[in-house]
Design an enzyme around this catalytic site. Structure first.
Site, PDB file in Angstrom:
ATOM      1  N   CYS A 100       0.843  -1.207   0.000  1.00  0.00           N
ATOM      2  CA  CYS A 100       0.000   0.000   0.000  1.00  0.00           C
ATOM      3  C   CYS A 100       0.878   1.258   0.000  1.00  0.00           C
ATOM      4  O   CYS A 100       1.760   1.408   0.850  1.00  0.00           O
ATOM      5  CB  CYS A 100      -0.929  -0.002   1.214  1.00  0.00           C
ATOM      6  SG  CYS A 100      -1.989   1.454   1.224  1.00  0.00           S
ATOM      7  N   ASP A 201      -2.071  -4.290 -14.334  1.00  0.00           N
ATOM      8  CA  ASP A 201      -2.520  -3.950 -15.682  1.00  0.00           C
ATOM      9  C   ASP A 201      -3.116  -5.117 -16.475  1.00  0.00           C
ATOM     10  O   ASP A 201      -3.013  -5.146 -17.700  1.00  0.00           O
ATOM     11  CB  ASP A 201      -1.374  -3.307 -16.486  1.00  0.00           C
ATOM     12  CG  ASP A 201      -0.920  -2.000 -15.863  1.00  0.00           C
ATOM     13  OD1 ASP A 201      -1.681  -1.429 -15.064  1.00  0.00           O
ATOM     14  OD2 ASP A 201       0.205  -1.554 -16.168  1.00  0.00           O
TER      15      ASP A 201
END
Ligand SMILES: Cc1cc2nc3c(=O)[nH]c(=O)nc-3n(C[C@H](O)[C@H](O)[C@H](O)COP(=O)(O)O)c2cc1C
Length: 306
Positions: A100, A201
């Site tokens: 994160c 992606d």
């Protein structure tokens, strides 16, 4: 792909996403064939303080077998205690967030900040395994903080006992910019013996095949590409699913209402609805309607149009 004793039915898994990976979304992803789903990141401190908002994140859907929870924090002792907490005991696999990038998180030494302190990260993995009495503990990381260190870092996590590692192909410095570096993930695959899950992606079944071919990874994790498009998991399995958006969103909404009540359910469904309508002829009007909807009836009316 196998994580500890668990052989997954698909090597394509749904990512943990704060505010997005709710129980309803995870249920849909599993129905379409996701091999594993994770809760969003859950604070180990929040668990120890019996914070109600934290506890609601630890609900498990019946279809989640095995079930995975993602924990974040920075103190090995608290991870040890959280791993043995009754809310965590329901889960089969514990994943530790070391990716994160959010300032509020990294400023406390949590999330991707752990990639700057491999020794602490190893202590956290060891403490979690001990607290969880040997359950598989996995790590989700980025490529590094500001440069690529993931191959060495993944080796260190393996040495501490991690049963698998997921690698998002960006550094913390990159946040979500540029393209995920799949070649760098390949270096991690070459560096460790435990399963590696490649992430970054993947939006289509073609991307899934391409990331597997480039990285040689055992599994693929999908985050943004699955929002509003949970049927992607079926497409990855070579199926051509007939998607009934109305039925899917009705199910997700009803699971959200049971868990969070009407108001929060509306808010949580919005990003999924917005993603699902993109590309439609009347996408602009639908997005506007979703954005301005306040009451559950308004959200239901939009769902009924899908
Ligand atoms: C809204 C949002 C919330 C996220 N929350 C988490 C999280 O709770 N834990 C985590 O490990 N990663 C989280 N991520 C990162 C994703 O799991 C994933 O690593 C990243 O989005 C790259 O994958 P993608 O290109 O498939 O989206 C989040 C990403 C997004 C967009």
């Amino acid at each position: 792909m196998k994580i500890g004793p668990y052989r997954l039915q698909s090597d394509a898994v749904l990512a943990p996403m704060a505010g997005v990976s709710d129980l309803g979304f995870r249920t849909l992803a599993r129905r379409y064939g996701a091999g594993l789903t994770y809760t969003e990141m859950v604070s180990v401190c929040g668990l120890m303080h019996r914070n109600k908002q934290t506890e609601v994140l630890t609900l498990v859907a019946p279809c989640e077998t095995p079930a995975a929870i993602q924990l974040f924090g920075s103190d090995p002792d608290i991870f040890f205690r959280a791993a043995g907490h009754e809310a965590v005991a329901k889960f089969d696999i514990i994943d530790i967030n070391m990716g994160c990038p959010v300032p509020k998180v990294v400023s406390r030494g949590e999330g991707s900040a752990l990639m700057k302190d491999a020794r602490r990260a190893q202590d956290i993995v060891r403490a979690t395994i001990e607290g969880a009495k040997g359950k598989p503990v996995t790590v989700k990381m980025r490529l590094g903080w500001d440069s690529v260190i993931a191959p060495e870092f993944a080796r260190q996590m393996q040495e501490a006992g991690a049963a698998a590692v997921t690698v998002h192909g960006r550094t913390r410095k990159q946040l979500y910019t540029g393209r995920a570096d799949w070649e760098a993930i390949r270096q991690v695959v070459e560096a460790v013996d435990v399963p590696v899950i490649a992430n970054g992606d993947v939006k289509t079944a073609e991307d899934y095949r391409a990331i597997k071919a480039t990285t040689g990874a055992d599994g693929v994790m999908i985050a943004r590409g699955a929002v509003g498009h949970t049927s992607l998991f079926a497409e990855i399995l070579g199926q051509t699913p007939e998607v009934d958006y109305k039925a899917d969103f009705t199910l997700q909404l009803s699971l959200l209402r049971q868990t969070f009540g009407d108001h929060v359910a509306c808010m949580l469904l919005k990003p999924h609805l917005i993603a699902a309508v993109s590309g439609r002829r009347n996408a602009k009007e639908l997005r506007l309607a979703v954005g301005t909807a306040r009451a559950i009836e308004e959200i239901e009316a939009i769902v009924n149009l899908l």
